[in-house]
Each structure stands twice: as C-alpha cells, then as structure tokens.
Design a protein around this motif. Structure first.
Motif, PDB file in Angstrom:
ATOM      1  N   ALA A   1       0.836  -1.206   0.000  1.00  0.00           N
ATOM      2  CA  ALA A   1       0.000   0.000   0.000  1.00  0.00           C
ATOM      3  C   ALA A   1       0.869   1.254   0.000  1.00  0.00           C
ATOM      4  CB  ALA A   1      -0.929  -0.008   1.205  1.00  0.00           C
ATOM      5  N   LEU A   2       1.955   1.225   0.776  1.00  0.00           N
ATOM      6  CA  LEU A   2       2.872   2.366   0.794  1.00  0.00           C
ATOM      7  C   LEU A   2       3.482   2.591  -0.586  1.00  0.00           C
ATOM      8  CD1 LEU A   2       4.569   4.543   2.139  1.00  0.00           C
ATOM      9  CD2 LEU A   2       6.170   2.774   2.864  1.00  0.00           C
ATOM     10  N   GLN A   3       3.854   1.528  -1.258  1.00  0.00           N
ATOM     11  CA  GLN A   3       4.410   1.659  -2.615  1.00  0.00           C
ATOM     12  C   GLN A   3       3.412   2.356  -3.539  1.00  0.00           C
ATOM     13  OE1 GLN A   3       5.864  -2.021  -4.263  1.00  0.00           O
ATOM     14  NE2 GLN A   3       5.912  -1.225  -6.332  1.00  0.00           N
ATOM     15  N   GLU A   4       2.147   1.974  -3.423  1.00  0.00           N
ATOM     16  CA  GLU A   4       1.096   2.607  -4.253  1.00  0.00           C
ATOM     17  C   GLU A   4       0.962   4.093  -3.923  1.00  0.00           C
ATOM     18  OE1 GLU A   4      -1.560   1.332  -6.288  1.00  0.00           O
ATOM     19  OE2 GLU A   4      -1.277  -0.829  -6.165  1.00  0.00           O
ATOM     20  N   ILE A   5       0.977   4.405  -2.626  1.00  0.00           N
ATOM     21  CA  ILE A   5       0.739   5.792  -2.237  1.00  0.00           C
ATOM     22  C   ILE A   5       1.938   6.672  -2.583  1.00  0.00           C
ATOM     23  CG2 ILE A   5       1.587   5.996   0.170  1.00  0.00           C
ATOM     24  CD1 ILE A   5      -1.187   7.074   0.906  1.00  0.00           C
ATOM     25  N   ILE A   6       3.140   6.101  -2.536  1.00  0.00           N
ATOM     26  CA  ILE A   6       4.326   6.851  -2.954  1.00  0.00           C
ATOM     27  C   ILE A   6       4.248   7.157  -4.444  1.00  0.00           C
ATOM     28  CG2 ILE A   6       6.820   6.724  -3.290  1.00  0.00           C
ATOM     29  CD1 ILE A   6       6.086   7.248  -0.419  1.00  0.00           C
ATOM     30  N   GLU A   7       3.837   6.169  -5.237  1.00  0.00           N
ATOM     31  CA  GLU A   7       3.784   6.337  -6.691  1.00  0.00           C
ATOM     32  C   GLU A   7       2.703   7.317  -7.119  1.00  0.00           C
ATOM     33  OE1 GLU A   7       3.307   2.421  -8.235  1.00  0.00           O
ATOM     34  OE2 GLU A   7       5.390   1.824  -7.851  1.00  0.00           O
ATOM     35  N   CYS A   8       1.569   7.289  -6.435  1.00  0.00           N
ATOM     36  CA  CYS A   8       0.434   8.117  -6.891  1.00  0.00           C
ATOM     37  C   CYS A   8       0.366   9.489  -6.240  1.00  0.00           C
ATOM     38  CB  CYS A   8      -0.894   7.392  -6.654  1.00  0.00           C
ATOM     39  SG  CYS A   8      -1.490   7.444  -4.937  1.00  0.00           S
ATOM     40  N   CYS A   9       0.864   9.584  -5.001  1.00  0.00           N
ATOM     41  CA  CYS A   9       0.418  10.731  -4.205  1.00  0.00           C
ATOM     42  C   CYS A   9       1.497  11.440  -3.405  1.00  0.00           C
ATOM     43  CB  CYS A   9      -0.664  10.266  -3.225  1.00  0.00           C
ATOM     44  SG  CYS A   9      -1.976   9.259  -3.950  1.00  0.00           S
ATOM     45  N   SER A  10       2.774  11.162  -3.663  1.00  0.00           N
ATOM     46  CA  SER A  10       3.820  11.757  -2.829  1.00  0.00           C
ATOM     47  C   SER A  10       4.037  13.242  -3.109  1.00  0.00           C
ATOM     48  CB  SER A  10       5.138  10.997  -3.011  1.00  0.00           C
ATOM     49  OG  SER A  10       5.554  11.000  -4.356  1.00  0.00           O
ATOM     50  N   ASP A  11       3.352  13.798  -4.098  1.00  0.00           N
ATOM     51  CA  ASP A  11       3.406  15.239  -4.353  1.00  0.00           C
ATOM     52  C   ASP A  11       2.236  15.971  -3.716  1.00  0.00           C
ATOM     53  OD1 ASP A  11       5.741  15.070  -5.839  1.00  0.00           O
ATOM     54  OD2 ASP A  11       4.673  14.743  -7.726  1.00  0.00           O
ATOM     55  N   ASN A  12       1.330  15.248  -3.064  1.00  0.00           N
ATOM     56  CA  ASN A  12       0.136  15.840  -2.493  1.00  0.00           C
ATOM     57  C   ASN A  12       0.300  16.138  -1.009  1.00  0.00           C
ATOM     58  OD1 ASN A  12      -0.792  13.688  -4.735  1.00  0.00           O
ATOM     59  ND2 ASN A  12      -2.121  15.474  -4.805  1.00  0.00           N
ATOM     60  N   ARG A  13      -0.497  17.082  -0.503  1.00  0.00           N
ATOM     61  CA  ARG A  13      -0.394  17.459   0.908  1.00  0.00           C
ATOM     62  C   ARG A  13      -0.851  16.326   1.827  1.00  0.00           C
ATOM     63  NH1 ARG A  13       0.847  23.045   2.133  1.00  0.00           N
ATOM     64  NH2 ARG A  13       0.742  22.210   4.238  1.00  0.00           N
ATOM     65  N   TRP A  14      -1.819  15.548   1.385  1.00  0.00           N
ATOM     66  CA  TRP A  14      -2.256  14.381   2.155  1.00  0.00           C
ATOM     67  C   TRP A  14      -2.838  13.353   1.217  1.00  0.00           C
ATOM     68  CZ3 TRP A  14      -7.294  12.875   1.714  1.00  0.00           C
ATOM     69  CH2 TRP A  14      -8.238  13.848   1.352  1.00  0.00           C
ATOM     70  N   ALA A  15      -2.827  12.113   1.653  1.00  0.00           N
ATOM     71  CA  ALA A  15      -3.406  11.031   0.856  1.00  0.00           C
ATOM     72  C   ALA A  15      -3.657   9.836   1.757  1.00  0.00           C
ATOM     73  CB  ALA A  15      -2.471  10.645  -0.290  1.00  0.00           C
ATOM     74  N   MET A  16      -4.533   8.953   1.301  1.00  0.00           N
ATOM     75  CA  MET A  16      -4.831   7.718   2.033  1.00  0.00           C
ATOM     76  C   MET A  16      -5.206   6.641   1.030  1.00  0.00           C
ATOM     77  SD  MET A  16      -8.341   9.119   3.816  1.00  0.00           S
ATOM     78  CE  MET A  16      -7.475  10.572   4.424  1.00  0.00           C
ATOM     79  N   ILE A  17      -4.858   5.418   1.341  1.00  0.00           N
ATOM     80  CA  ILE A  17      -5.195   4.292   0.482  1.00  0.00           C
ATOM     81  C   ILE A  17      -5.715   3.156   1.338  1.00  0.00           C
ATOM     82  CG2 ILE A  17      -2.802   3.442   0.519  1.00  0.00           C
ATOM     83  CD1 ILE A  17      -3.287   2.362  -2.332  1.00  0.00           C
ATOM     84  N   TRP A  18      -6.793   2.524   0.874  1.00  0.00           N
ATOM     85  CA  TRP A  18      -7.400   1.388   1.554  1.00  0.00           C
ATOM     86  C   TRP A  18      -7.324   0.157   0.669  1.00  0.00           C
ATOM     87  CZ3 TRP A  18      -9.726   6.200   1.551  1.00  0.00           C
ATOM     88  CH2 TRP A  18      -9.979   6.788   2.797  1.00  0.00           C
TER      89      TRP A  18
END
Length: 249
Positions: free
Chosen positions: A187-204
């Motif tokens: 899940a962390l790999q996904e969130i790094i790839e999609c959202c590491s430029d955003n102020r906040w993010a969450m993945i379920w």
C-alpha cells in the motif's frame, strides 16, 4: 470528522448471485444487521452466519483514531450501500462473502483519496522522508498484534520546523504480522507512486490502510481541503466514513 461518507462500491460480478428470499439472503440480512449492531460496541469484529453453502462471513474495521459513534455510523452507512448497490452479489466489501477470507492477504481492490493541493518546494526531499518515515512506522506497527487496537499506529514527526508529517497505518486484526507488514508495504508503494506530491493522501485495501497528512502545528487549523479519488477495481464493496474503514465480506 464524524459524518459517514460513502466512498466507493466494488461488486464482484464473477462470484455469482444469490436468489432473493433464499436462506442465504435471510442469513445475509441477519448478518449485516448483527455487524451494524456490533459496531456500536467495538472497532473491529468478525462473524459467521449460517451453514454450508448458505454461510455468510463478515467483518468490519474502523481505524484506531475514531470513536465508536463514528464507527457505528460508518458501518450502518456501509450496510445500506451494500444492499442498494450490489443486489444479489455473493461477495462485496464492507465486506461479506460466502468464502472465509479473514486470514488471507488481499491487496485488491484498493481505492485512494488525495488532496488537490501539492506540497511546497520548501518541503525539500519530501518523497524520501515520506518513504523512510512510513517504512519505519510499518515496522513498528507489525509488532502490535496483541495491542488494544492491533496493528494501528499513528506517528507525527516535525521536519525543519516547517511542517508536521502525520503517518497512520493499520491492518485487520486477523492477519499475522508478516502478512500485515506485506500489505502495508504494498500500500505504501502505491501511495508513494500516486500521491507523494500531495499534501495528504490515504489508500485502503481489503486488509490494511496507509495514510499521511502534512500540516503546520504552529498555525491555526485550516478548513478541510478538497480531495480527489482513484481506485483499482476488483470484487467487493468499500464504504468509508471520514477516517473510518469498514469492511464486510
């Protein structure tokens, strides 16, 4: 936030349908009602109803930082959305299913939310910091299988006196530590790839969640930001309330 907010619905069309007013349907209705009632008493719960081909397995999971009132509101919303959006399907997510699923590592379907605001350039090497910090939090959380809220961990770290990075991870309590760690790392790999430029993010995912937020604790709180979402479809139903994750299979 305490209001239920329906996020996504995933229905597994390949799992087959049940017959209306059948024994399975009766068991399912009783099952969803029982899960809804239990969510006022606990933040996670699993239940099996019925026998043989009419068996329904179910669970819900609310994140460790919400109270039982919010959890109950979320699970109630999820059971309503399941009945409305996945009529006759035998496998969904809040979740319920005719298959036993509690101990299995599953990463699909997953869905994510992220802010539309990007991180400032003054944050420096944010992506690297995010990866390192959340990797550390994942390792620590995998050691919490016997805690009051298994595998749930929230960490807040201040960087350069500019911003706070809040990291939250959680697995369902039925996973073993190894599978929990694997679920969170994917899940962390996904969130790094999609959202590491955003102020906040969450993945379920069906078995774990990863979330991060950036803010400045030295300043007054900002109003809730706008958000955008994306998902990878599989077969199940996801209904979420604010910081709450509720599953049933």
């Amino acid at each position: 936030m305490s209001e239920s907010d329906h996020m996504e619905t995933f229905c597994n069309k390949s799992s087959g349908n049940f017959i209306l007013n059948s024994t399975y349907h009766t068991n399912l209705n009783a099952h969803l009602s029982a899960l809804s009632n239990q969510s006022s008493l606990a933040k996670y719960y699993n239940l099996t109803t019925g026998l043989a081909s009419d068996t329904v397995h179910g669970m819900f999971l609310c994140t460790g930082d919400v109270n039982r009132t919010t959890c109950n509101s979320c699970v109630k919303t999820a059971t309503i959305e399941i009945a409305k959006n996945c009529t006759n399907n035998r496998e969904l997510m809040i979740r319920y299913s005719d298959k036993f699923f509690l101990l299995t590592l599953e990463t699909q379907p997953n869905t994510s939310w992220r802010s539309t605001d990007l991180i400032p350039k003054t944050f420096g090497k944010f992506k690297e910091r995010l990866s390192d910090k959340m990797g550390e939090v994942i390792v620590r959380s995998s050691m919490l299988s016997s805690s009051f809220t298994p595998y749930y961990l929230m960490d807040t770290t201040r960087y350069d006196n500019l911003y706070d990075l809040e990291s939250i991870v959680q697995c369902t309590s039925y996973l073993d530590p190894g599978n929990c760690s694997t679920c969170l790392k994917l899940a962390l790999q996904e969130i790094i790839e999609c959202c590491s430029d955003n102020r906040w993010a969450m993945i379920w995912t069906p078995k774990c969640l990863v979330s991060f937020d950036t803010y400045d604790s030295s300043l007054p709180p900002l109003p809730p930001p706008t958000r955008s979402g994306c998902n990878k479809l599989g077969g199940m139903v996801l209904a979420v309330a604010a910081s709450v994750l509720a599953f049933l299979l």
